[in-house]
Design an enzyme around this catalytic site. Sequence first.
Site, PDB file in Angstrom:
ATOM      1  N   HIS A  97      -1.473   0.510  -9.774  1.00 66.75           N
ATOM      2  CA  HIS A  97      -2.092  -0.263  -8.984  1.00 66.75           C
ATOM      3  C   HIS A  97      -2.638  -1.630  -9.800  1.00 66.75           C
ATOM      4  CE1 HIS A  97      -3.934  -0.774  -4.787  1.00 66.75           C
ATOM      5  NE2 HIS A  97      -3.823  -2.013  -4.934  1.00 66.75           N
ATOM      6  N   ARG A 119       0.805  -1.140  -0.029  1.00 62.97           N
ATOM      7  CA  ARG A 119       0.138  -0.201  -0.041  1.00 62.97           C
ATOM      8  C   ARG A 119       0.879   1.032   0.145  1.00 62.97           C
ATOM      9  NH1 ARG A 119      -3.446  -2.621  -1.585  1.00 62.97           N
ATOM     10  NH2 ARG A 119      -5.698  -3.068  -0.495  1.00 62.97           N
ATOM     11  N   GLU A 150      -3.049   7.794  -3.686  1.00 63.32           N
ATOM     12  CA  GLU A 150      -3.811   7.273  -5.066  1.00 63.32           C
ATOM     13  C   GLU A 150      -5.109   7.842  -5.227  1.00 63.32           C
ATOM     14  OE1 GLU A 150      -3.934   2.769  -5.698  1.00 63.32           O
ATOM     15  OE2 GLU A 150      -1.940   3.063  -4.709  1.00 63.32           O
TER      16      GLU A 150
HETATM   17  N1  LIG Z   1      -0.627  -3.737  -4.999  1.00 66.57           N
HETATM   18  C1  LIG Z   1      -1.686  -4.716  -5.097  1.00 66.57           C
HETATM   19  O1  LIG Z   1      -2.319  -4.727  -6.154  1.00 66.57           O
HETATM   20  C2  LIG Z   1      -1.879  -5.585  -4.040  1.00 66.57           C
HETATM   21  C3  LIG Z   1      -2.173  -6.931  -4.295  1.00 66.57           C
HETATM   22  C4  LIG Z   1      -2.584  -7.808  -3.250  1.00 66.57           C
HETATM   23  C5  LIG Z   1      -2.218  -7.392  -1.924  1.00 66.57           C
HETATM   24  N2  LIG Z   1      -1.595  -6.180  -1.701  1.00 66.57           N
HETATM   25  C6  LIG Z   1      -1.354  -5.619  -0.269  1.00 66.57           C
HETATM   26  O2  LIG Z   1      -0.292  -6.657   0.255  1.00 66.57           O
HETATM   27  C7  LIG Z   1      -0.778  -6.919   1.553  1.00 66.57           C
HETATM   28  C8  LIG Z   1      -0.244  -8.393   2.070  1.00 66.57           C
HETATM   29  O3  LIG Z   1      -1.048  -9.276   1.311  1.00 66.57           O
HETATM   30  P1  LIG Z   1      -0.643 -10.624   1.765  1.00 66.57           P
HETATM   31  O4  LIG Z   1      -1.851 -11.671   1.093  1.00 66.57           O
HETATM   32  O5  LIG Z   1       0.730 -11.376   1.635  1.00 66.57           O
HETATM   33  O6  LIG Z   1      -1.192 -10.659   3.281  1.00 66.57           O
HETATM   34  P2  LIG Z   1      -0.479 -11.438   4.508  1.00 66.57           P
HETATM   35  O7  LIG Z   1      -1.238 -11.583   5.752  1.00 66.57           O
HETATM   36  O8  LIG Z   1      -0.384 -13.094   3.963  1.00 66.57           O
HETATM   37  O9  LIG Z   1       1.185 -11.001   4.846  1.00 66.57           O
HETATM   38  C9  LIG Z   1       1.141  -9.675   5.354  1.00 66.57           C
HETATM   39  C10 LIG Z   1       2.584  -9.710   6.213  1.00 66.57           C
HETATM   40  O10 LIG Z   1       2.945  -8.776   6.875  1.00 66.57           O
HETATM   41  C11 LIG Z   1       3.478  -9.063   8.321  1.00 66.57           C
HETATM   42  N3  LIG Z   1       3.279  -7.694   8.784  1.00 66.57           N
HETATM   43  C12 LIG Z   1       2.255  -7.018   9.424  1.00 66.57           C
HETATM   44  N4  LIG Z   1       2.804  -6.014  10.172  1.00 66.57           N
HETATM   45  C13 LIG Z   1       4.054  -6.024  10.091  1.00 66.57           C
HETATM   46  C14 LIG Z   1       5.226  -5.258  10.311  1.00 66.57           C
HETATM   47  N5  LIG Z   1       4.833  -3.972  11.168  1.00 66.57           N
HETATM   48  N6  LIG Z   1       6.538  -5.294   9.839  1.00 66.57           N
HETATM   49  C15 LIG Z   1       6.797  -6.498   9.189  1.00 66.57           C
HETATM   50  N7  LIG Z   1       5.768  -7.380   8.749  1.00 66.57           N
HETATM   51  C16 LIG Z   1       4.510  -7.189   9.280  1.00 66.57           C
HETATM   52  C17 LIG Z   1       2.276  -9.738   8.608  1.00 66.57           C
HETATM   53  O11 LIG Z   1       3.160 -10.644   9.563  1.00 66.57           O
HETATM   54  C18 LIG Z   1       2.068 -11.022   7.408  1.00 66.57           C
HETATM   55  O12 LIG Z   1       3.178 -12.146   7.115  1.00 66.57           O
HETATM   56  C19 LIG Z   1      -2.257  -6.729   1.421  1.00 66.57           C
HETATM   57  O13 LIG Z   1      -2.738  -6.366   2.891  1.00 66.57           O
HETATM   58  C20 LIG Z   1      -2.493  -5.537   0.551  1.00 66.57           C
HETATM   59  O14 LIG Z   1      -2.443  -4.504   1.150  1.00 66.57           O
HETATM   60  C21 LIG Z   1      -1.568  -5.070  -2.670  1.00 66.57           C
HETATM   61  O1  LIG Z   2      -5.330  -5.603  -1.854  1.00 68.02           O
HETATM   62  C1  LIG Z   2      -5.404  -5.872  -2.868  1.00 68.02           C
HETATM   63  O2  LIG Z   2      -6.029  -7.088  -3.187  1.00 68.02           O
HETATM   64  C2  LIG Z   2      -5.068  -5.130  -3.973  1.00 68.02           C
HETATM   65  O3  LIG Z   2      -4.780  -4.145  -3.582  1.00 68.02           O
HETATM   66  C3  LIG Z   2      -5.824  -5.236  -5.353  1.00 68.02           C
HETATM   67  O4  LIG Z   2      -5.558  -6.613  -5.803  1.00 68.02           O
END
Ligand SMILES: NC(=O)c1ccc[n+]([C@@H]2O[C@H](COP(=O)([O-])OP(=O)(O)OC[C@H]3O[C@@H](n4cnc5c(N)ncnc54)[C@H](O)[C@@H]3O)[C@@H](O)[C@H]2O)c1
Ligand SMILES: O=C(O)[C@H](O)CO
Length: 413
Positions: A347, A300, A329
Amino acid sequence: MHINKTEHLKFERLRFFLPTPELLLASMAKPVSIEVWNPSGKYRVVSTKPMPGTRWIDLLVQQDCRVEICTQKKTILSVEDIIALIGDKCDGVIGQLTEDWGETLFSALSRAGGRAFSNMAVGYNNVDVNAANKYGVAVGNTPGVLTETTAELAASLSLSAARRIVEADEFMRAGLYDGWLPHLFVGNLLRGQTVGVIGAGRIGSAYARMMVEGFKMNLIYYDLYQATRLEKFVTAYGQFLKASGEQPVTWKRAASMDEVLREADVISLHPILDKTTYHLVNKERLSMMKKEAILINCSRGPVIDEVALVAHLKENPMFRVGLDVFEDEPYMKPGLAEMKNAIVVPHIASASKWTREGMATLAALNVLGKIKGYPVWHDPNKVEPFLNENSLPPAASPSIVNAKALGLPVSKL
Ligand SMILES: NC(=O)c1ccc[n+]([C@@H]2O[C@H](COP(=O)([O-])OP(=O)(O)OC[C@H]3O[C@@H](n4cnc5c(N)ncnc54)[C@H](O)[C@@H]3O)[C@@H](O)[C@H]2O)c1
Ligand SMILES: O=C(O)[C@H](O)CO
């Protein structure tokens, strides 16, 4: 009953202005246009955006839902727009990460009789889960189906930044290439360098594996929890390389995030956004990084202090970033767009066809499951049974983030 795409034609499809009193009020300023599937359905489910694929519509219609899709040509809907869409009777809403789901919207949904909401995203920092809890509304998200797709974009940005692909492409199209030169667009070799991952959850771990396996990079990661499976993978892969007479890869779990920033050559950010990760990468931390490091953000935008980043990019021309997300954004902080050492994309990390259709399916099934009183799926990391187009999905909500708080039953399957 499975409804295929052509059978959709059997359902009456209307495009009209929603005639509820709320909408009539809102429509004096701005009409909300919607598309309706199965108008006689018992449960009214609203999607604030058209979503990819049709399976999600099929699945809702098969279970007696009237599906209303907002087709208004406005990228980000306001709270007022969504209140108008909810109207006075609504059983569930599928929303988007660009929307502000807080007290106002959850109380509107609750007044309309709705107890089900799902983001079409895994991240749900746009949702005030406490407010949802207050109104007894289940909040769904879409984990798993986007893990590899998102990790692949992070890997693409890493490669593009390392090898200066966007700059070179612009140079070529501008007609500036007049012959091979020893210094032309020299970048970084990844093999043997260190990849750093901050937040080694689903996506961070998938990205780490791609970079370790694909480019034989060593891994350093920081997470609040141990990434045991990832560690085992790198250990086994290192042993395989050694047995093949190649330099083995290594891994290290860092005691602090700063350790990762100091040691890694490529750093990719994958934590959730919350108050502990807001501006995790700031001016001070940027200054800890190697002068020629590469920073990737597909998590994010607010995880990076973007103003500090622009200043750092200006002062360190060999430092490069690949950004999929931005602090405000859809805007970029002043100066970012002019930086040659920044690659910026809008994004799109989860934007593969299979993933986006799957996200729509999971979001719809989260809402449907709550409406029908189904239990919550036992493991949101294992959502494959919901994505198999050749069979009916399990009778469960794939992923409800506040299931515990609401005391929802969990599927025993
Ligand atoms: N750009 C995009 O289109 C897109 C797509 C998918 C996900 N995302 C973002 O990616 C994030 C992660 O997704 P995920 O499925 O891997 O989630 P997830 O919950 O599997 O992984 C997140 C990780 O971050 C760790 N974490 C939390 N706080 C932390 C901190 N202070 N320091 C270090 N690590 C910390 C957690 O322990 C966890 O392992 C989502 O929450 C979303 O915001 C963005
Ligand atoms: O959190 C998410 O899933 C993304 O930002 C969009 O796929």
